[in-house]
Design an enzyme around this catalytic site. Structure first.
Site, short mmCIF file in Angstrom:
data_model
loop_
_atom_site.label_atom_id
_atom_site.label_comp_id
_atom_site.label_asym_id
_atom_site.label_seq_id
_atom_site.Cartn_x
_atom_site.Cartn_y
_atom_site.Cartn_z
CB CYS A 1 -3.89 3.54 -1.51
SG CYS A 1 -5.02 4.90 -1.30
CG HIS B 1 -1.91 0.98 1.40
ND1 HIS B 1 -1.64 2.29 1.77
CD2 HIS B 1 -3.26 0.92 1.24
CE1 HIS B 1 -2.78 2.97 1.82
NE2 HIS B 1 -3.78 2.16 1.50
CG ASP C 1 0.69 -2.39 6.30
OD1 ASP C 1 -0.25 -2.47 7.13
OD2 ASP C 1 0.59 -1.73 5.25
CE LYS D 1 -7.24 -0.12 6.13
NZ LYS D 1 -8.08 0.24 5.00
CD GLN E 1 -6.76 -4.42 3.85
OE1 GLN E 1 -7.70 -5.19 4.04
NE2 GLN E 1 -6.96 -3.13 3.62
N1 PLP Z 1 -1.65 -0.73 4.71
C1 PLP Z 1 -2.57 -1.43 4.07
C2 PLP Z 1 -2.23 -2.81 3.57
C3 PLP Z 1 -3.83 -0.90 3.85
O1 PLP Z 1 -4.75 -1.60 3.20
C4 PLP Z 1 -4.11 0.40 4.33
C5 PLP Z 1 -5.43 1.00 4.06
O2 PLP Z 1 -6.17 0.59 3.21
C6 PLP Z 1 -3.12 1.08 5.02
C7 PLP Z 1 -1.90 0.49 5.20
C8 PLP Z 1 -3.37 2.44 5.57
O3 PLP Z 1 -4.34 2.38 6.55
P1 PLP Z 1 -4.93 3.71 7.18
O4 PLP Z 1 -5.42 4.55 6.05
O5 PLP Z 1 -6.03 3.24 8.07
O6 PLP Z 1 -3.82 4.38 7.93
#
Ligand code: PLP
Length: 604
Positions: A562, A321, A398, A424, A401
């Site tokens: 993203c 992401h 990270d 999430k 998900q």
């Molecule tokens: N990392 C992953 C894999 C994501 O899917 C997302 C958001 O969709 C993020 C990071 C960023 O999350 P946030 O916007 O809640 O900070």
């Protein structure tokens, strides 16, 4: 419609009130027999639709707050079970037809004045072994289709492998898994050792826990397939936040008065829950942040600033992401560091052999996603971490998900940092977590200065608090941290193992259906996948597919998610991305597939 004539068998007759246990049980059975009728439950039976699965005795789970007590705490008898002593802690919500009704709550026990959910293994075991009266079947609308599809997919074993076959709490082992091998998160050992983990959940009861699932869009029943973007919140989370503002609201740590103590207790208790949820060694390893994005920036600005210099290397995967790319790019530009990218194969799985070639003595950090938001790929983070450690590099995972779909244990993973966002995982927005190994956090400088993170300040010098306070400057998002704790309670009550099994079945069902539609190209076909079924449809823009679905009340994300680099790896700029959660059903997938099939048949 006079269908429900419950027998009063829990002593409720004396109060003149209906017997909620019987009503819940009957409602569950009734809606299980009526395909697609789960939503009707929230309209016909608003008073009995919230909270935990209906099989637990409501008398042990109903919380009504005593607003007349001196400290505005629920009254708790010696049994530890809050009693009905006055008005509900939650406001009534409007019901279909304009009626409003107070909602029963399903909590047991008390923590810092606030009743906590009953997640005890004993309770789960009681459900799983059918000790409770009226043990519910795995009442999945569409379970026949599910069984049929699984029967085709797993002909040799389907007779015992479909979730529907596990009704009644039998400990039947599933014959299929999200993935095999070292990072197998469908861990058979604990499931076999603890039959309670085999307890199926009641999908109708679960759906009634999420008020927003009863929404209609242009007269159509909402289908929420945008769970990778954000998840919906159970009533227990919504209520917990309300309760905080009604009874505990204060700034934490500083003031010496009752509400400050309540707020501090609630906040720190949430931190403990998060530590347990992630398998951390201590709650001091849990830092509250706004979300995964802020968490990754925190690590870049602390670990990165201190330990990454000119010529050093940071490895990310092609799946990332933007939140796990941009902060490292910014750091690399500032420090003169180099970013290296682990490639993926044509299924969207990372190539471990290529990764091995990237590792060397200059590698300082490997920052990888555990589950790809665009493709659903589950990356082999165990191996990635072990290989990074072998060259002395640190690892950030990270988990944005991952945490809502699979059991995570940061110590088993040996992750140095692990980040995720509360929204999430059925929690509030604006709150998330950074896990960091304590010994490592103690070496890191703060990234923001201000109140709360200091031990002593003079005009010449400041001494900082140890972790985690050192990284939590200023007033944090106290109420939402507490709400996230309630979300964790909820998820633990359902059981991540149950969630993983059920979602896997949904993903198989959707994938099977999509593959049968001419013109559909699946983007991301790794063997190890969770929740996401990204695709493009020939001769349609992804936005057109998204709009056609929205016209039917079905919410999916269409766009780049993203994660532009990984989509470009597959030659596309955007996909349509349905993403599933445990409150989704096969009926909903059928509605979704019907729209995609119609578009495919009416090719422009
Ligand atoms: N990392 C992953 C894999 C994501 O899917 C997302 C958001 O969709 C993020 C990071 C960023 O999350 P946030 O916007 O809640 O900070």
């Amino acid at each position: 419609m006079t269908i429900l004539t419950p027998t009063n068998n829990t002593g409720a007759a004396n109060s003149g009130l209906p017997d909620e246990a019987a009503l819940n049980r009957m409602a569950s059975e009734f809606f299980a027999l009526v395909p697609g009728a789960a939503q009707a439950a929230t309209q016909f039976l608003p008073s009995f639709s919230q909270g935990n699965t209906p099989e637990a005795p409501p008398s042990a789970r109903t919380l009504v707050h005593d607003s007349s007590s001196a400290q505005s705490k629920p009254s708790v008898p010696a049994s530890g079970v809050p009693q009905n002593a006055g008005s509900s802690i939650a406001p009534s919500r409007p019901q279909a037809g304009g009626a409003s009704s107070s909602t029963p709550y399903y909590f047991v026990g008390q923590e810092h004045g606030y009743p906590i959910a009953d997640n005890s293994l004993d309770s789960l075991a009681a459900q799983g072994t059918g000790k409770q009266s009226g043990a519910s079947a795995f009442n999945v609308p569409g379970q026949e289709q599910l069984q049929r599809i699984l029967g085709e997919l797993y002909p040799a074993t389907s007779a015992t492998s479909a979730p529907a076959q596990q009704a009644g709490g039998s400990a039947t082992q599933p014959a299929y898994y999200f993935q095999q091998g070292e990072q197998d998160y469908w861990d058979q050992a604990p499931r076999a050792a603890n039959p309670s983990l085999a307890a199926p959940f009641d999908i109708n009861a679960v759906r009634r826990d999420f008020p927003i699932l009863a929404e209609r869009v242009d007269g159509k029943q909402l289908v929420w397939f945008d769970n990778a973007a954000t998840t919906h919140k159970p009533k227990s989370v919504i209520d917990r936040i309300s309760y905080f503002y009604e009874h505990e609201n204060s700034n934490i740590h500083r003031a010496a008065h009752e509400l400050a103590a309540r707020a501090s207790d609630a906040y720190e208790s949430a931190r403990k829950k998060l530590a347990k949820f992630l398998g951390a060694a201590s709650e001091q390893e849990i830092i509250f942040v706004r979300g995964a994005t802020e968490g990754i920036n925190l690590v870049a600005q602390t670990f990165g600033k201190k330990f990454i210099g000119a010529g050093d290397e940071i490895i990310v995967s092609h799946l990332e992401h933007h939140a796990n790319i941009v902060p490292w790019q910014q750091l690399a530009v500032e420090k003169g560091a180099v970013i290296r990218v682990i490639p993926v194969d044509d299924s969207g799985q990372v190539l471990l052999d290529e990764y091995r070639k990237l590792l060397n003595s200059k590698t300082r950090l490997v920052a990888v996603t555990q589950v790809s938001n665009a493709l659903g790929t589950i990356a082999p983070v165990h191996e990635i971490t072990a290989l990074a450690h072998a060259v002395g590099a640190r690892v950030l995972i990270d988990g944005a998900q991952a945490v809502s779909h699979l059991r995570v244990n940061v110590q088993a993973l040996d992750a140095d940092f692990y980040v995720f966002s509360g929204h999430k995982v059925f929690g509030p927005t604006g709150i998330g977590v950074v896990y960091g190994k304590k010994a490592l956090l103690e070496q890191l400088p703060p990234w923001q200065g201000g109140g709360n993170m200091i031990a002593d300040v003079t005009f010449e010098h400041t001494r900082y608090q140890p972790a985690p306070a050192r990284f939590e400057a200023g007033t944090g998002n106290i109420a939402d941290a507490v709400g996230l704790g309630a979300a964790i309670d909820y998820v633990e009550r359902i059981g991540l193992e149950n969630i993983a099994l059920y979602e896997h079945a949904l993903l198989e069902y959707a994938t099977h259906g999509l593959k049968s539609i001419p013109g559909v190209r699946l983007i991301g076909t790794a063997h190890e996948k969770a929740s996401v079924a990204s695709f493009v449809l020939a001769r349609y823009e992804t936005a057109e597919v998204g709009k056609a679905l929205n016209d039917e009340g079905i919410a999916v994300r269409s766009g780049h998610h993203c994660a532009q680099p990984i989509l470009r790896r597959f030659g596309v700029e955007a996909t349509v991305r349905p993403s599933f959660a445990f409150y989704n059903t096969c009926e909903e997938i059928d509605r979704f597939l019907a729209v995609v099939r119609r578009l495919a048949n009416n090719r422009k």
